[in-house]
Scaffold this active site. Structure first.
Site, PDB file in Angstrom:
ATOM      1  N   LYS A   1       4.271   3.636  -8.115  1.00  0.00           N
ATOM      2  CA  LYS A   1       2.539   3.173  -7.587  1.00  0.00           C
ATOM      3  C   LYS A   1       3.394   1.993  -6.624  1.00  0.00           C
ATOM      4  O   LYS A   1       3.610   0.960  -6.235  1.00  0.00           O
ATOM      5  CB  LYS A   1       2.088   2.544  -8.498  1.00  0.00           C
ATOM      6  CG  LYS A   1       1.069   1.867  -8.233  1.00  0.00           C
ATOM      7  CD  LYS A   1       0.264   1.056  -9.565  1.00  0.00           C
ATOM      8  CE  LYS A   1      -1.067   0.243  -8.891  1.00  0.00           C
ATOM      9  NZ  LYS A   1      -2.103   1.440  -8.316  1.00  0.00           N
TER      10      LYS A   1
HETATM   11  N1  PPE Z   1      -4.596   6.640  -8.863  1.00  0.00           N
HETATM   12  C1  PPE Z   1      -4.327   5.905  -8.660  1.00  0.00           C
HETATM   13  C2  PPE Z   1      -4.104   6.805  -6.617  1.00  0.00           C
HETATM   14  C3  PPE Z   1      -4.699   5.252  -8.454  1.00  0.00           C
HETATM   15  O1  PPE Z   1      -3.958   3.935  -7.353  1.00  0.00           O
HETATM   16  C4  PPE Z   1      -4.452   4.391  -9.506  1.00  0.00           C
HETATM   17  C5  PPE Z   1      -5.409   3.114  -9.646  1.00  0.00           C
HETATM   18  C6  PPE Z   1      -4.875   5.093 -10.803  1.00  0.00           C
HETATM   19  C7  PPE Z   1      -4.812   6.605 -10.533  1.00  0.00           C
HETATM   20  C8  PPE Z   1      -5.634   5.254 -12.296  1.00  0.00           C
HETATM   21  O2  PPE Z   1      -4.260   4.228 -12.632  1.00  0.00           O
HETATM   22  P1  PPE Z   1      -4.676   3.457 -13.411  1.00  0.00           P
HETATM   23  O3  PPE Z   1      -5.217   1.748 -12.927  1.00  0.00           O
HETATM   24  O4  PPE Z   1      -2.771   2.742 -14.673  1.00  0.00           O
HETATM   25  O5  PPE Z   1      -5.406   3.429 -14.201  1.00  0.00           O
HETATM   26  N2  PPE Z   1      -5.685   2.466  -8.604  1.00  0.00           N
HETATM   27  C9  PPE Z   1      -5.444   1.092  -9.092  1.00  0.00           C
HETATM   28  C10 PPE Z   1      -5.575  -0.032  -7.493  1.00  0.00           C
HETATM   29  C11 PPE Z   1      -6.312   0.118  -6.932  1.00  0.00           C
HETATM   30  C12 PPE Z   1      -6.391  -0.429  -5.274  1.00  0.00           C
HETATM   31  O6  PPE Z   1      -7.376  -0.098  -4.745  1.00  0.00           O
HETATM   32  O7  PPE Z   1      -5.983  -1.354  -4.816  1.00  0.00           O
HETATM   33  C13 PPE Z   1      -6.391   0.650  -9.826  1.00  0.00           C
HETATM   34  O8  PPE Z   1      -7.340   0.571  -9.963  1.00  0.00           O
HETATM   35  O9  PPE Z   1      -5.975  -1.130  -9.957  1.00  0.00           O
END
Ligand code: PPE
Length: 307
Positions: free
Chosen positions: A160
């Site tokens: 990430k």
């Molecule tokens: N894919 C991406 C590209 C992504 O950024 C997130 C989270 C997810 C999947 C889901 O991951 P999880 O949160 O572990 O379930 N995106 C984070 C950031 C968003 C932002 O705009 O900043 C979030 O949901 O916190």
């Protein structure tokens, strides 16, 4: 109005700093080359007090992302976890969004990141519904993006990193400008990957499908939680390569993410999905998810860390 708590404190390299003084130098490596790793997750106001959802899993992913980028965090995972808990505590937040960030700091510019320190910070703020106030109840209208997710062996999708979010911004801006709430990216083979900030799931004929990690997706913690909940409900979950057109004929499609939580999708490219409103599987999942968070279910997986 600022969504930030501007009289709050930011944790920076072991010290609490007033929000307005939490600054870094413009010559910091991260500003020029995108060299950051971050996390995002929520603390919820529950009947038993403030609880952070899946804190340990998020910090684990933070360390994994840093490992890929050869960034050594100058704290143990347990120390980092404690720092997160302290940051929520000192800011007196009942519920909040938590954003730890690890970045290459100030020392020398040039692509070589090694001369720079690995700095860390933790911020908290109030973040409402990610895709709009009514998103969870009514669902959102989205499109398939003309931008692809990054190809394998270019930018590691399992990490990430801040830099990955330049790709996410292209997807998000295109969607917004065209009148959608969000975009769904395909991978370079044209298979479904994920949203700009969410993983994606499809329901078809009683089975649930989600792209595998090899489809250039972030290994979402909400994705993992949802897979666990679906197994508890005896609903089969299939992780396999999914063709784009399956989006349009699925009975239900929904996003998962820490910010987006579980958000139903109402239409894709103006094609109505199922009945055009949240379907039975996503509604049941939302109910179970929030039951866990509210402490109405036994926390058998240790998902909640009370403050
Ligand atoms: N894919 C991406 C590209 C992504 O950024 C997130 C989270 C997810 C999947 C889901 O991951 P999880 O949160 O572990 O379930 N995106 C984070 C950031 C968003 C932002 O705009 O900043 C979030 O949901 O916190």
């Amino acid at each position: 109005m600022s969504p930030f708590k501007e009289d709050g404190l930011v944790w920076m390299n072991g010290q609490f700093v007033p929000w307005k003084e939490a600054k870094i130098h413009i010559a910091s490596h991260v500003i020029h080359y995108g060299s950051s790793i971050f996390e995002g997750f929520r603390a919820y106001d529950t009947p038993k007090g403030t609880a952070i959802f899946r804190l340990h899993a998020h910090i684990r992913r933070l360390y994994n992302s840093c490992k890929i980028y050869r960034m050594e965090i100058p704290l143990t995972e347990e120390q980092f976890i404690q720092a997160v808990i302290e940051t929520v505590r000192v800011n007196n937040m009942k519920a909040c969004y938590i954003r730890p960030i690890v970045y290459r700091g100030y020392s020398a510019l040039g692509v070589d990141p090694f001369p720079n320190p690995v700095d860390c910070a933790i911020l908290v703020w109030n973040w409402g519904k990610y895709l709009g106030e009514e998103a969870l109840e009514k669902g959102v209208d989205v499109c398939v993006s003309s931008w692809w997710r990054m190809a394998p062996n270019t930018f590691p999708a399992l990490a990430k990193s801040g830099a990955n979010y330049m790709n996410s911004q292209l997807i998000k801006m295109e969607a917004l400008v065209d009148g959608y709430s969000e975009g769904i990216a395909l991978n370079i083979r044209g298979h479904i990957s994920e949203g700009s900030g969410e993983n994606i799931f499809l329901v078809m004929n009683g089975k649930v499908y989600t792209p595998p990690l090899s489809s250039s997706v972030l290994p979402g913690i909400t994705r993992d939680s949802v897979i666990t909940l679906l197994k508890e409900m005896n609903i089969p979950v299939i992780e396999e390569t999914i063709p784009r057109e399956m989006l349009y004929i699925a009975d239900e499609v929904f996003f998962t993410g820490s910010a987006a939580e579980i958000t139903p999708i109402r239409s894709i490219d103006r094609i109505i999905i199922g009945a055009g409103k949240p379907g039975p599987v996503v509604k049941r999942l939302q109910k179970e998810f929030f039951a866990y968070i509210n402490g109405e279910r036994e926390d058998k997986y240790g998902w909640l860390t009370y403050i």
